[in-house]
Scaffold this motif. Sequence first.
Motif, PDB file in Angstrom:
ATOM      1  N   PRO A   1     -23.589 -13.665  43.735  1.00 23.33           N
ATOM      2  CA  PRO A   1     -24.934 -14.788  44.375  1.00 23.33           C
ATOM      3  C   PRO A   1     -26.351 -14.077  44.314  1.00 23.33           C
ATOM      4  O   PRO A   1     -27.224 -14.709  44.208  1.00 23.33           O
ATOM      5  CB  PRO A   1     -24.348 -15.173  45.665  1.00 23.33           C
ATOM      6  CG  PRO A   1     -23.428 -14.196  46.072  1.00 23.33           C
ATOM      7  CD  PRO A   1     -22.736 -13.382  44.723  1.00 23.33           C
ATOM      8  N   TRP A   2     -26.263 -12.740  44.170  1.00 20.44           N
ATOM      9  CA  TRP A   2     -27.402 -11.875  44.240  1.00 20.44           C
ATOM     10  C   TRP A   2     -28.222 -11.754  42.723  1.00 20.44           C
ATOM     11  O   TRP A   2     -29.122 -11.363  42.521  1.00 20.44           O
ATOM     12  CB  TRP A   2     -27.505 -10.508  44.870  1.00 20.44           C
ATOM     13  CG  TRP A   2     -26.201  -9.853  44.507  1.00 20.44           C
ATOM     14  CD1 TRP A   2     -25.071  -9.671  44.672  1.00 20.44           C
ATOM     15  CD2 TRP A   2     -26.322  -9.045  42.941  1.00 20.44           C
ATOM     16  NE1 TRP A   2     -24.372  -8.941  43.804  1.00 20.44           N
ATOM     17  CE2 TRP A   2     -25.061  -8.341  43.126  1.00 20.44           C
ATOM     18  CE3 TRP A   2     -27.185  -8.408  42.413  1.00 20.44           C
ATOM     19  CZ2 TRP A   2     -24.742  -7.383  42.003  1.00 20.44           C
ATOM     20  CZ3 TRP A   2     -27.183  -7.676  41.304  1.00 20.44           C
ATOM     21  CH2 TRP A   2     -25.915  -7.240  41.233  1.00 20.44           C
ATOM     22  N   PHE A   3     -27.316 -11.859  41.836  1.00 22.57           N
ATOM     23  CA  PHE A   3     -27.508 -11.598  40.465  1.00 22.57           C
ATOM     24  C   PHE A   3     -28.607 -12.518  39.781  1.00 22.57           C
ATOM     25  O   PHE A   3     -29.833 -11.610  39.368  1.00 22.57           O
ATOM     26  CB  PHE A   3     -26.316 -11.661  39.635  1.00 22.57           C
ATOM     27  CG  PHE A   3     -26.393 -10.702  38.212  1.00 22.57           C
ATOM     28  CD1 PHE A   3     -26.565  -9.480  38.471  1.00 22.57           C
ATOM     29  CD2 PHE A   3     -26.621 -11.431  37.131  1.00 22.57           C
ATOM     30  CE1 PHE A   3     -26.371  -8.703  37.257  1.00 22.57           C
ATOM     31  CE2 PHE A   3     -26.485 -10.585  35.777  1.00 22.57           C
ATOM     32  CZ  PHE A   3     -26.354  -9.160  36.030  1.00 22.57           C
ATOM     33  N   LYS A   4     -28.730 -13.928  40.089  1.00 24.74           N
ATOM     34  CA  LYS A   4     -29.728 -14.592  39.258  1.00 24.74           C
ATOM     35  C   LYS A   4     -31.339 -14.603  40.148  1.00 24.74           C
ATOM     36  O   LYS A   4     -32.209 -14.389  39.464  1.00 24.74           O
ATOM     37  CB  LYS A   4     -29.367 -16.022  39.382  1.00 24.74           C
ATOM     38  CG  LYS A   4     -28.229 -16.462  38.247  1.00 24.74           C
ATOM     39  CD  LYS A   4     -28.117 -17.970  38.113  1.00 24.74           C
ATOM     40  CE  LYS A   4     -27.112 -17.996  37.026  1.00 24.74           C
ATOM     41  NZ  LYS A   4     -26.603 -19.293  37.103  1.00 24.74           N
ATOM     42  N   PRO A   5     -31.193 -14.434  41.405  1.00 20.97           N
ATOM     43  CA  PRO A   5     -32.418 -13.975  42.169  1.00 20.97           C
ATOM     44  C   PRO A   5     -33.012 -12.700  41.730  1.00 20.97           C
ATOM     45  O   PRO A   5     -34.266 -12.443  41.784  1.00 20.97           O
ATOM     46  CB  PRO A   5     -32.111 -14.058  43.478  1.00 20.97           C
ATOM     47  CG  PRO A   5     -31.077 -14.721  43.532  1.00 20.97           C
ATOM     48  CD  PRO A   5     -30.018 -14.584  42.316  1.00 20.97           C
ATOM     49  N   THR A   6     -32.248 -11.619  41.353  1.00 22.73           N
ATOM     50  CA  THR A   6     -32.716 -10.540  40.900  1.00 22.73           C
ATOM     51  C   THR A   6     -33.258 -10.524  39.578  1.00 22.73           C
ATOM     52  O   THR A   6     -34.423  -9.894  39.381  1.00 22.73           O
ATOM     53  CB  THR A   6     -31.433  -9.420  40.962  1.00 22.73           C
ATOM     54  OG1 THR A   6     -30.917  -9.463  42.220  1.00 22.73           O
ATOM     55  CG2 THR A   6     -31.949  -8.246  40.389  1.00 22.73           C
ATOM     56  N   ILE A   7     -32.877 -11.145  38.989  1.00 20.27           N
ATOM     57  CA  ILE A   7     -33.314 -11.329  37.367  1.00 20.27           C
ATOM     58  C   ILE A   7     -34.676 -12.187  37.602  1.00 20.27           C
ATOM     59  O   ILE A   7     -35.544 -11.846  37.035  1.00 20.27           O
ATOM     60  CB  ILE A   7     -32.449 -12.481  36.606  1.00 20.27           C
ATOM     61  CG1 ILE A   7     -31.219 -11.615  36.278  1.00 20.27           C
ATOM     62  CG2 ILE A   7     -33.070 -12.832  35.392  1.00 20.27           C
ATOM     63  CD1 ILE A   7     -30.288 -12.345  35.569  1.00 20.27           C
ATOM     64  N   GLY A   8     -34.887 -13.266  38.305  1.00 18.41           N
ATOM     65  CA  GLY A   8     -36.205 -13.740  38.785  1.00 18.41           C
ATOM     66  C   GLY A   8     -37.184 -12.702  39.324  1.00 18.41           C
ATOM     67  O   GLY A   8     -38.433 -12.755  38.724  1.00 18.41           O
ATOM     68  N   ILE A   9     -36.863 -12.129  40.310  1.00 18.80           N
ATOM     69  CA  ILE A   9     -37.629 -10.790  41.004  1.00 18.80           C
ATOM     70  C   ILE A   9     -38.157 -10.085  39.707  1.00 18.80           C
ATOM     71  O   ILE A   9     -39.310  -9.454  39.598  1.00 18.80           O
ATOM     72  CB  ILE A   9     -37.250 -10.336  42.028  1.00 18.80           C
ATOM     73  CG1 ILE A   9     -37.079 -11.171  43.062  1.00 18.80           C
ATOM     74  CG2 ILE A   9     -37.866  -9.164  42.425  1.00 18.80           C
ATOM     75  CD1 ILE A   9     -36.266 -10.829  44.222  1.00 18.80           C
ATOM     76  N   ASN A  10     -37.127  -9.811  38.890  1.00 21.56           N
ATOM     77  CA  ASN A  10     -37.536  -8.403  38.017  1.00 21.56           C
ATOM     78  C   ASN A  10     -38.486  -9.293  37.133  1.00 21.56           C
ATOM     79  O   ASN A  10     -39.707  -8.626  36.452  1.00 21.56           O
ATOM     80  CB  ASN A  10     -36.427  -8.275  37.273  1.00 21.56           C
ATOM     81  CG  ASN A  10     -36.497  -6.913  36.325  1.00 21.56           C
ATOM     82  OD1 ASN A  10     -37.591  -6.441  36.210  1.00 21.56           O
ATOM     83  ND2 ASN A  10     -35.200  -6.548  35.640  1.00 21.56           N
ATOM     84  N   LEU A  11     -38.548 -10.393  36.693  1.00 19.17           N
ATOM     85  CA  LEU A  11     -39.366 -11.118  35.723  1.00 19.17           C
ATOM     86  C   LEU A  11     -40.625 -11.328  36.389  1.00 19.17           C
ATOM     87  O   LEU A  11     -41.814 -11.112  35.636  1.00 19.17           O
ATOM     88  CB  LEU A  11     -38.574 -12.393  35.251  1.00 19.17           C
ATOM     89  CG  LEU A  11     -39.413 -13.214  34.157  1.00 19.17           C
ATOM     90  CD1 LEU A  11     -39.436 -12.477  33.011  1.00 19.17           C
ATOM     91  CD2 LEU A  11     -38.837 -14.554  33.885  1.00 19.17           C
ATOM     92  N   LEU A  12     -40.588 -11.832  37.606  1.00 19.40           N
ATOM     93  CA  LEU A  12     -42.020 -11.877  38.405  1.00 19.40           C
ATOM     94  C   LEU A  12     -42.825 -10.376  38.469  1.00 19.40           C
ATOM     95  O   LEU A  12     -44.136 -10.643  38.214  1.00 19.40           O
ATOM     96  CB  LEU A  12     -41.537 -12.462  39.724  1.00 19.40           C
ATOM     97  CG  LEU A  12     -42.775 -12.525  40.694  1.00 19.40           C
ATOM     98  CD1 LEU A  12     -43.714 -13.795  40.275  1.00 19.40           C
ATOM     99  CD2 LEU A  12     -42.339 -12.828  42.068  1.00 19.40           C
ATOM    100  N   VAL A  13     -41.980  -9.450  38.631  1.00 24.80           N
ATOM    101  CA  VAL A  13     -42.687  -8.123  38.759  1.00 24.80           C
ATOM    102  C   VAL A  13     -43.204  -7.843  37.313  1.00 24.80           C
ATOM    103  O   VAL A  13     -44.549  -7.319  37.090  1.00 24.80           O
ATOM    104  CB  VAL A  13     -41.686  -6.842  39.121  1.00 24.80           C
ATOM    105  CG1 VAL A  13     -42.249  -5.571  39.125  1.00 24.80           C
ATOM    106  CG2 VAL A  13     -41.263  -7.196  40.567  1.00 24.80           C
ATOM    107  N   PHE A  14     -42.587  -8.201  36.344  1.00 25.27           N
ATOM    108  CA  PHE A  14     -42.999  -7.993  34.922  1.00 25.27           C
ATOM    109  C   PHE A  14     -44.346  -8.741  34.679  1.00 25.27           C
ATOM    110  O   PHE A  14     -45.218  -8.034  34.352  1.00 25.27           O
ATOM    111  CB  PHE A  14     -41.875  -8.251  33.849  1.00 25.27           C
ATOM    112  CG  PHE A  14     -42.502  -8.096  32.428  1.00 25.27           C
ATOM    113  CD1 PHE A  14     -42.797  -6.889  31.849  1.00 25.27           C
ATOM    114  CD2 PHE A  14     -42.639  -9.402  31.753  1.00 25.27           C
ATOM    115  CE1 PHE A  14     -43.279  -6.939  30.725  1.00 25.27           C
ATOM    116  CE2 PHE A  14     -43.136  -9.140  30.634  1.00 25.27           C
ATOM    117  CZ  PHE A  14     -43.494  -8.196  29.996  1.00 25.27           C
ATOM    118  N   VAL A  15     -44.425  -9.995  35.067  1.00 27.50           N
ATOM    119  CA  VAL A  15     -45.413 -11.090  34.646  1.00 27.50           C
ATOM    120  C   VAL A  15     -46.661 -10.305  35.363  1.00 27.50           C
ATOM    121  O   VAL A  15     -47.945 -10.395  35.105  1.00 27.50           O
ATOM    122  CB  VAL A  15     -45.059 -12.185  34.890  1.00 27.50           C
ATOM    123  CG1 VAL A  15     -46.411 -13.137  35.267  1.00 27.50           C
ATOM    124  CG2 VAL A  15     -44.081 -12.643  34.030  1.00 27.50           C
TER     125      VAL A  15
END
Length: 145
Positions: free
Chosen positions: A32-46
């Motif tokens: 359950p934590w995997f998809k929000p982690t991807i979103g946070i990673n992408l947000l930090v990059f942007v």
Amino acid sequence: MYWLIAVMTLGIAGLIITGVIMEMQPAKVSRPWFKPTIGINLLVFVVAQAALIFMGANEVMAATEVAEMGGEISIGLGLGIIGVGIPTALSTIGAGIAVGPIGAASLAVLAEKPEIFGRTLIYLGLAEGIAIYGLVMSILLLDKI
């Protein structure tokens, strides 16, 4: 500014590693934590990329020594340089649009008749030639500036 480049590099590396993990082990991705982690990673990059653009623009605008060293570029010369790049850009887009369906059709035909491999390569080469023609036009136009 280097810390922003490091954050962006880590963000890209994280996304690549995540993609590899999702491809290699799709059953373990259901955490359950995997998809929000991807979103946070992408947000930090942007966010890091936006900060880099704003901080980099400030540094470029503050560098007056560089502007004094080079020659003046007029609006006409700038528009001419943009005009030189347009044939390459448009021909590359056209070649990409042409190669997609031709490549898909060639693979479909090769599955049925492998002996016409040379013919399919000719068709793909003709489609790729569109990009080369645009590059040649840009080189010829660059000579005129």
